[in-house]
Write an enzyme that holds these catalytic residues in place. Structure first.
Site, mmCIF file in Angstrom:
data_model
loop_
_atom_site.group_PDB
_atom_site.id
_atom_site.type_symbol
_atom_site.label_atom_id
_atom_site.label_comp_id
_atom_site.label_asym_id
_atom_site.label_seq_id
_atom_site.Cartn_x
_atom_site.Cartn_y
_atom_site.Cartn_z
ATOM 1 N N CYS A 289 13.642 -4.615 9.923
ATOM 2 C CA CYS A 289 12.391 -4.549 9.168
ATOM 3 C C CYS A 289 11.981 -3.072 9.143
ATOM 4 O O CYS A 289 11.727 -2.479 10.194
ATOM 5 C CB CYS A 289 11.365 -5.419 9.890
ATOM 6 S SG CYS A 289 9.730 -5.298 9.199
ATOM 7 N N GLU B 127 7.155 2.787 12.120
ATOM 8 C CA GLU B 127 7.722 1.703 12.934
ATOM 9 C C GLU B 127 8.937 1.089 12.262
ATOM 10 O O GLU B 127 8.999 1.014 11.038
ATOM 11 C CB GLU B 127 6.686 0.584 13.072
ATOM 12 C CG GLU B 127 5.463 0.996 13.823
ATOM 13 C CD GLU B 127 4.436 -0.127 13.871
ATOM 14 O OE1 GLU B 127 3.347 0.133 14.371
ATOM 15 O OE2 GLU B 127 4.726 -1.246 13.400
ATOM 16 N N CYS C 276 -5.163 -3.403 2.445
ATOM 17 C CA CYS C 276 -5.383 -4.830 2.744
ATOM 18 C C CYS C 276 -6.151 -4.918 4.071
ATOM 19 O O CYS C 276 -5.766 -4.273 5.052
ATOM 20 C CB CYS C 276 -4.053 -5.574 2.835
ATOM 21 S SG CYS C 276 -3.048 -5.365 1.362
ATOM 22 N N CYS D 2 -4.531 -5.691 7.618
ATOM 23 C CA CYS D 2 -3.272 -5.016 7.943
ATOM 24 C C CYS D 2 -3.524 -3.704 8.690
ATOM 25 O O CYS D 2 -4.298 -2.859 8.242
ATOM 26 C CB CYS D 2 -2.508 -4.760 6.645
ATOM 27 S SG CYS D 2 -1.081 -3.687 6.863
ATOM 28 N N CYS E 19 -0.493 3.458 4.368
ATOM 29 C CA CYS E 19 -0.423 2.751 3.082
ATOM 30 C C CYS E 19 -1.750 2.929 2.348
ATOM 31 O O CYS E 19 -2.810 2.954 2.962
ATOM 32 C CB CYS E 19 -0.146 1.266 3.304
ATOM 33 S SG CYS E 19 0.019 0.343 1.762
ATOM 34 N N CYS F 45 2.917 -5.482 11.038
ATOM 35 C CA CYS F 45 3.175 -4.154 10.513
ATOM 36 C C CYS F 45 2.090 -3.145 10.886
ATOM 37 O O CYS F 45 0.909 -3.409 10.757
ATOM 38 C CB CYS F 45 3.411 -4.286 9.014
ATOM 39 S SG CYS F 45 2.309 -3.546 7.900
HETATM 40 N N1 SAH Z 1 3.328 -3.451 1.632
HETATM 41 C C1 SAH Z 1 4.229 -4.533 1.565
HETATM 42 C C2 SAH Z 1 5.214 -4.581 2.717
HETATM 43 C C3 SAH Z 1 4.699 -4.258 4.082
HETATM 44 S S1 SAH Z 1 3.594 -5.439 4.755
HETATM 45 C C4 SAH Z 1 3.481 -5.853 1.425
HETATM 46 O O1 SAH Z 1 2.276 -5.863 1.568
HETATM 47 O O2 SAH Z 1 4.134 -6.844 1.139
HETATM 48 C C5 SAH Z 1 4.689 -6.785 5.144
HETATM 49 C C6 SAH Z 1 4.018 -8.132 5.221
HETATM 50 O O3 SAH Z 1 3.190 -8.201 6.376
HETATM 51 C C7 SAH Z 1 3.116 -8.438 4.022
HETATM 52 O O4 SAH Z 1 3.348 -9.748 3.571
HETATM 53 C C8 SAH Z 1 1.744 -8.301 4.618
HETATM 54 O O5 SAH Z 1 0.796 -9.018 3.890
HETATM 55 C C9 SAH Z 1 1.975 -8.830 6.014
HETATM 56 N N2 SAH Z 1 0.944 -8.479 6.986
HETATM 57 C C10 SAH Z 1 0.321 -7.308 7.159
HETATM 58 N N3 SAH Z 1 -0.554 -7.380 8.158
HETATM 59 C C11 SAH Z 1 -0.495 -8.639 8.644
HETATM 60 C C12 SAH Z 1 -1.157 -9.344 9.679
HETATM 61 N N4 SAH Z 1 -2.090 -8.746 10.418
HETATM 62 N N5 SAH Z 1 -0.840 -10.632 9.872
HETATM 63 C C13 SAH Z 1 0.106 -11.244 9.112
HETATM 64 N N6 SAH Z 1 0.777 -10.647 8.125
HETATM 65 C C14 SAH Z 1 0.466 -9.353 7.889
HETATM 66 FE FE1 SF4 Z 2 -0.045 -1.831 2.566
HETATM 67 FE FE2 SF4 Z 2 -0.368 -3.426 4.653
HETATM 68 FE FE3 SF4 Z 2 -1.276 -4.182 2.252
HETATM 69 FE FE4 SF4 Z 2 1.371 -4.085 2.734
HETATM 70 S S1 SF4 Z 2 -0.118 -5.425 3.721
HETATM 71 S S2 SF4 Z 2 0.267 -3.301 0.946
HETATM 72 S S3 SF4 Z 2 1.454 -2.325 4.131
HETATM 73 S S4 SF4 Z 2 -1.993 -2.426 3.423
#
Ligand code: SAH
Ligand code: SF4
Length: 381
Positions: free
Chosen positions: A133, A120, A144, A147, A140, A364
């Site tokens: 972005c 994306e 997390c 995510c 990944c 994301c």
């Molecule tokens: N892997 C990197 C960059 C991609 S994620 C990172 O984790 O920073 C980009 C941002 O989106 C990160 O701050 C992540 O914590 C946030 N993010 C991911 N899923 C999300 C969600 N469901 N709601 C809000 N923020 C989210």
């Molecule tokens: Fe990976 Fe999503 Fe965690 Fe960023 S927020 S490190 S993209 S799992």
């Protein structure tokens, strides 16, 4: 004539896309031009017997004119154009799906890579200061829990060219509206510091003054927080911004949301951040997805305030975007304000950011996971 046909034929291959067979240029053994740094382009051309003048022209076609195919490099010598067609390739990405927010300011694209994997990228228009972005990986490995990309698991790293091509693609889209990408944030799919080399190579290309010319200060690497990579960033010569996705300020709470924290404890992460902020004399942004009843308490805000003492920081609070694999809800406005109030007592500036384009699932990895849920097999990777 038959020989010419045979030679031509070998430059093509058939691939299956969405159940249909399509022909395209054989890209396996050819160079993806966006993967080349300026210096590598010069040395490739020099090995073919062409000077810097020609390399400059190609660079200009790629990153100033932003052509979509080699055929559009019309002013190149014919022999050079033929060599390029034989040994290299570029192509506009296949847009699998596209969505825009109701205010039309956020546009999100799901695009297919050469091997059919999907990533994306999003463009957010804001007062002539548009932000791209972009993704750094397919999926990944960090997992997390909130995510959508983490829920997919890790597929593969993107090459530097695949990262750069997203900026070119979005820049082209904006050009039609007389706009440019000013900011680039690595906040799409993937963990950029887990794909360190390609991320740095891509940044070098996108900040090159002879081409896309994005100011290094307008590039932000967002990371889950890998301490060795953050320490490595200290020595990089491009002064890009760093955003660290924290989400919790105590070890146990963070491990529950960000499993990689078990491998790289908060203590170590904050240590690396402190070193980065001191040595580079830069402010660090800390990202915090606010999840109701999970990490939005005053106790967590106090813990965060104490944790960041002595680090020049700014906290971005983002009410969590709901995803298919995570049931918790975003924090309400009042609780978010209270959280901010606590941080203010520690002199830590913060912003509550509504994820822009929430109505198009701008979080994301969400477009890809939705596409997979809707696909006939309903498969999830
Ligand atoms: N892997 C990197 C960059 C991609 S994620 C990172 O984790 O920073 C980009 C941002 O989106 C990160 O701050 C992540 O914590 C946030 N993010 C991911 N899923 C999300 C969600 N469901 N709601 C809000 N923020 C989210
Ligand atoms: Fe990976 Fe999503 Fe965690 Fe960023 S927020 S490190 S993209 S799992």
């Amino acid at each position: 004539m038959w020989r010419a046909f045979f030679v031509e034929w070998h430059r093509f291959e058939s691939i299956q896309r969405d159940g249909r067979w399509v022909m395209r240029t054989n890209r396996e053994s050819t160079v993806y031009l966006y993967d080349l740094s300026y210096e590598s382009l010069i040395s490739m051309l020099s090995s073919w017997g062409y000077g810097t003048y020609h390399a400059n022209k190609i660079w200009h076609y790629l990153y100033v004119k932003m052509v979509e195919s080699l055929d559009q490099m019309i002013e190149l010598r014919e022999d050079l154009q033929n060599s390029l067609k034989e040994k290299t390739w570029i192509a506009p990405p296949d847009v699998i799906s596209y969505q825009q927010s109701s205010d039309e300011l956020t546009k999100k694209y799901l695009i297919a890579l050469n091997d059919g994997e999907k990533i994306e990228c999003v463009v957010m228009k804001y007062d002539g200061r548009s932000t791209a972005c972009i993704s750094s990986q397919v999926g990944c490995a960090m997992g997390c829990v909130f995510c959508a990309t983490g829920q997919m698991g890790f597929k593969r790293n993107l090459s530097s060219g695949e990262i750069v091509a997203q900026v070119v693609f979005l820049m082209r889209r904006l050009e039609k509206e007389d706009e440019r990408v000013r900011n680039v944030v690595f906040m799409g799919m993937g963990e950029p510091l887990h794909n360190y080399g390609a991320t740095m190579d891509a940044i070098k290309i996108m900040t090159d003054d002879r081409g896309l010319a994005i100011g290094p200060r307008y590039v932000t690497i967002s990371t889950v927080g890998l301490p060795p990579a953050i320490r490595q960033l200290v020595d990089e010569d491009r002064p890009v911004n760093l955003a660290v996705s924290l989400h919790a300020a105590t070890e146990r709470e963070r491990c529950e949301l960000v499993p990689i924290s078990e491998r790289w404890p908060l203590r170590d992460l904050i240590d690396a951040c402190r070193m980065y902020a001191d040595k580079r004399n830069r402010r660090i942004f800390f990202e915090w997805a606010l999840i109701a009843g999970v990490n939005d308490s005053e106790a967590q805000a106090n813990a965060l305030g104490r944790l960041l003492q002595g680090i020049d920081s700014h906290v971005n609070l983002i009410p969590v975007n709901p995803t298919y694999g995570f049931d918790e809800l975003p924090t309400d406005e009042e609780t978010a304000k209270r959280f901010q109030g606590v941080l203010a007592r520690y002199d830590i500036p913060s912003t509550v950011r509504q994820k822009r384009g929430i109505d198009i699932q701008a979080g994301c990895g969400q477009l890809r996971s939705r596409e997979e849920l809707n696909s006939p097999s309903g498969s999830k990777s």
